[in-house]
Design an enzyme around this catalytic site. Structure first.
Site, PDB file in Angstrom:
ATOM      1  N   HIS A 109      49.156 -80.199   7.894  1.00  0.00           N
ATOM      2  CA  HIS A 109      50.699 -80.205   7.703  1.00  0.00           C
ATOM      3  C   HIS A 109      51.036 -78.826   7.041  1.00  0.00           C
ATOM      4  O   HIS A 109      50.100 -78.130   6.657  1.00  0.00           O
ATOM      5  CB  HIS A 109      51.012 -81.192   6.365  1.00  0.00           C
ATOM      6  CG  HIS A 109      50.950 -82.578   7.110  1.00  0.00           C
ATOM      7  ND1 HIS A 109      52.197 -83.352   7.447  1.00  0.00           N
ATOM      8  CD2 HIS A 109      49.846 -83.628   7.196  1.00  0.00           C
ATOM      9  CE1 HIS A 109      51.815 -84.350   8.011  1.00  0.00           C
ATOM     10  NE2 HIS A 109      50.425 -84.576   7.902  1.00  0.00           N
ATOM     11  N   HIS A 130      53.161 -84.916  12.411  1.00  0.00           N
ATOM     12  CA  HIS A 130      54.452 -85.094  13.078  1.00  0.00           C
ATOM     13  C   HIS A 130      54.407 -84.710  14.671  1.00  0.00           C
ATOM     14  O   HIS A 130      53.296 -85.051  15.151  1.00  0.00           O
ATOM     15  CB  HIS A 130      55.532 -84.031  12.522  1.00  0.00           C
ATOM     16  CG  HIS A 130      55.487 -83.997  10.963  1.00  0.00           C
ATOM     17  ND1 HIS A 130      56.018 -84.903  10.178  1.00  0.00           N
ATOM     18  CD2 HIS A 130      54.715 -83.047  10.073  1.00  0.00           C
ATOM     19  CE1 HIS A 130      55.867 -84.790   8.914  1.00  0.00           C
ATOM     20  NE2 HIS A 130      55.035 -83.940   8.886  1.00  0.00           N
ATOM     21  N   GLU A 150      57.044 -77.282  11.661  1.00  0.00           N
ATOM     22  CA  GLU A 150      56.083 -77.742  11.131  1.00  0.00           C
ATOM     23  C   GLU A 150      55.168 -78.254  12.484  1.00  0.00           C
ATOM     24  O   GLU A 150      53.788 -78.096  12.420  1.00  0.00           O
ATOM     25  CB  GLU A 150      56.278 -78.817  10.006  1.00  0.00           C
ATOM     26  CG  GLU A 150      55.023 -79.251   9.479  1.00  0.00           C
ATOM     27  CD  GLU A 150      55.078 -80.346   8.257  1.00  0.00           C
ATOM     28  OE1 GLU A 150      56.213 -80.702   8.365  1.00  0.00           O
ATOM     29  OE2 GLU A 150      53.935 -80.940   8.147  1.00  0.00           O
ATOM     30  N   GLU A 207      48.272 -79.201   3.199  1.00  0.00           N
ATOM     31  CA  GLU A 207      49.431 -78.646   3.171  1.00  0.00           C
ATOM     32  C   GLU A 207      49.118 -77.228   3.297  1.00  0.00           C
ATOM     33  O   GLU A 207      48.604 -76.733   2.136  1.00  0.00           O
ATOM     34  CB  GLU A 207      50.437 -79.071   2.248  1.00  0.00           C
ATOM     35  CG  GLU A 207      50.829 -80.639   2.208  1.00  0.00           C
ATOM     36  CD  GLU A 207      51.852 -80.778   3.067  1.00  0.00           C
ATOM     37  OE1 GLU A 207      52.355 -80.020   3.977  1.00  0.00           O
ATOM     38  OE2 GLU A 207      52.413 -82.065   3.182  1.00  0.00           O
TER      39      GLU A 207
HETATM   40 ZN    ZN Z   1      54.094 -82.640   7.289  1.00  0.00          ZN
END
Ligand code: ZN
Length: 325
Positions: free
Chosen positions: A207, A115, A152, A289
């Site tokens: 992430h 992102h 995030e 993640e």
């Molecule tokens: Zn992400």
């Protein structure tokens, strides 16, 4: 399982009677790969789980209990509420000069911080569709955040900076796909191209997830075999799995976090074929993640600088292990 997208590869039911996952045993083993192998052994149905050390019990919640994800998004995780924070104050160069010495001298690592802190102000641009080989998806997404508003995008940049420093100490040449230094994106196809153009020896996309409360733990996302349009992951499936397994094993050891209790069937590994950043990669690449921002216990970890340093350490040691063979 609403986590499942149309192209999602369901986890293999390799551990129908999942028992305690002994992570402390892995923590006692210095070798990165050894740590993972021990972890694998104690976590598998036929493994010896009584070989000492404290154990962390992985949740027995079935995969199907995962609550609906808010959006399939284009990233690996769900969108969260619109973050309004300004980007982190720290700014470092887009790419960095290689260290002169170290065991990773000559190796190129691309870090892809998921992102962008400013994506939220560029909805039109990031919603533009890009081709990921199998289909068209949004250029990028805003990412998620903790309930308290830690985004995030802030998390991924912070871990990326810590990881870059660790890898440079090992002599690697490190490039970031974005450093909060552009108004939005890059799009997922460009994120893949940056690693390809750099002829990276390894790429990791950072992430944190946006799943339901109670869903905890990390997982590493591996590229599935895709051969469609501009995507051909067949040459990278094997090495990416190796990279991902080493990162997962070292992440367990460095952070003490257990593998995800809501995807991956307790392995901490998930294979997907719906992510442009993986589909379009021609070099070994995985996503991680690091935890679930929407779970309060995971959020307490993700918002801790000390924990993020451990996370970066685990990822770094996995990459070093992979690159040194
Ligand atoms: Zn992400």
């Amino acid at each position: 399982m609403s986590y499942v997208g149309p192209d999602f590869d369901p986890p293999r039911p390799r551990r129908p009677r999942r028992g305690p996952v002994t992570v402390a045993v892995a923590a006692l083993v210095p070798g990165a790969l050894l740590g993972w192998l021990v972890y694998e052994a104690v976590g598998s149905p036929g493994g010896d789980r009584g070989s000492g050390g404290a154990s962390v019990r992985a949740s027995s919640a079935p995969v199907s209990s995962a609550p609906p994800r808010t959006s399939p998004g284009d990233g690996a995780d769900a969108k969260g509420p619109s973050p309004s924070r300004t980007p982190a104050a720290t700014r470092t160069p887009f790419s960095s000069a290689p260290a002169a010495t170290g065991p990773l001298k000559g190796k190129v690592v691309v870090i892809d911080p998921g992102h962008n802190p400013a994506n939220v102000r560029h909805a039109t641009e990031i919603n533009r569709k890009v081709n990921i080989g199998t289909h068209w998806k949004e250029c990028d997404t805003t990412g998620t955040s903790t309930n308290a508003g830690y985004t995030e995008a802030e998390f991924t940049l912070d871990v990326a900076h810590r990881l870059r420093a660790l890898l440079q100490q090992q002599g690697a040449t490190v490039e970031l796909t974005q450093d909060g230094d552009r108004p939005w994106g890059p799009c997922v196809d460009e994120r893949a191209r940056i690693g390809n153009r750099a002829k990276a020896d390894a790429v990791v996309s950072i992430h944190a997830d946006g799943s339901g409360a109670g869903n905890r733990g990390f997982h590493v996302i591996l590229p599935g075999s895709v051969h469609a349009g501009a995507a051909d992951t067949r040459p990278i499936v094997g090495p990416s799995r190796d990279l991902g397994e080493r990162i997962a094993g070292n992440f367990v050891r460095a952070t003490g976090s257990a593998p995800s209790n809501y995807v991956g069937d307790g392995t901490g590994l998930v294979t997907r074929t719906d992510l442009g950043g993986l589909n379009l990669s021609t070099v070994p690449k995985v996503f991680i993640e690091c935890g679930n921002m929407r779970d309060s216990k995971d959020a307490a970890l993700l918002t801790s600088g000390a924990w993020r340093q451990k996370a970066a350490q685990g990822i770094s040691e996995g990459i070093v292990s992979f690159l040194r063979g």
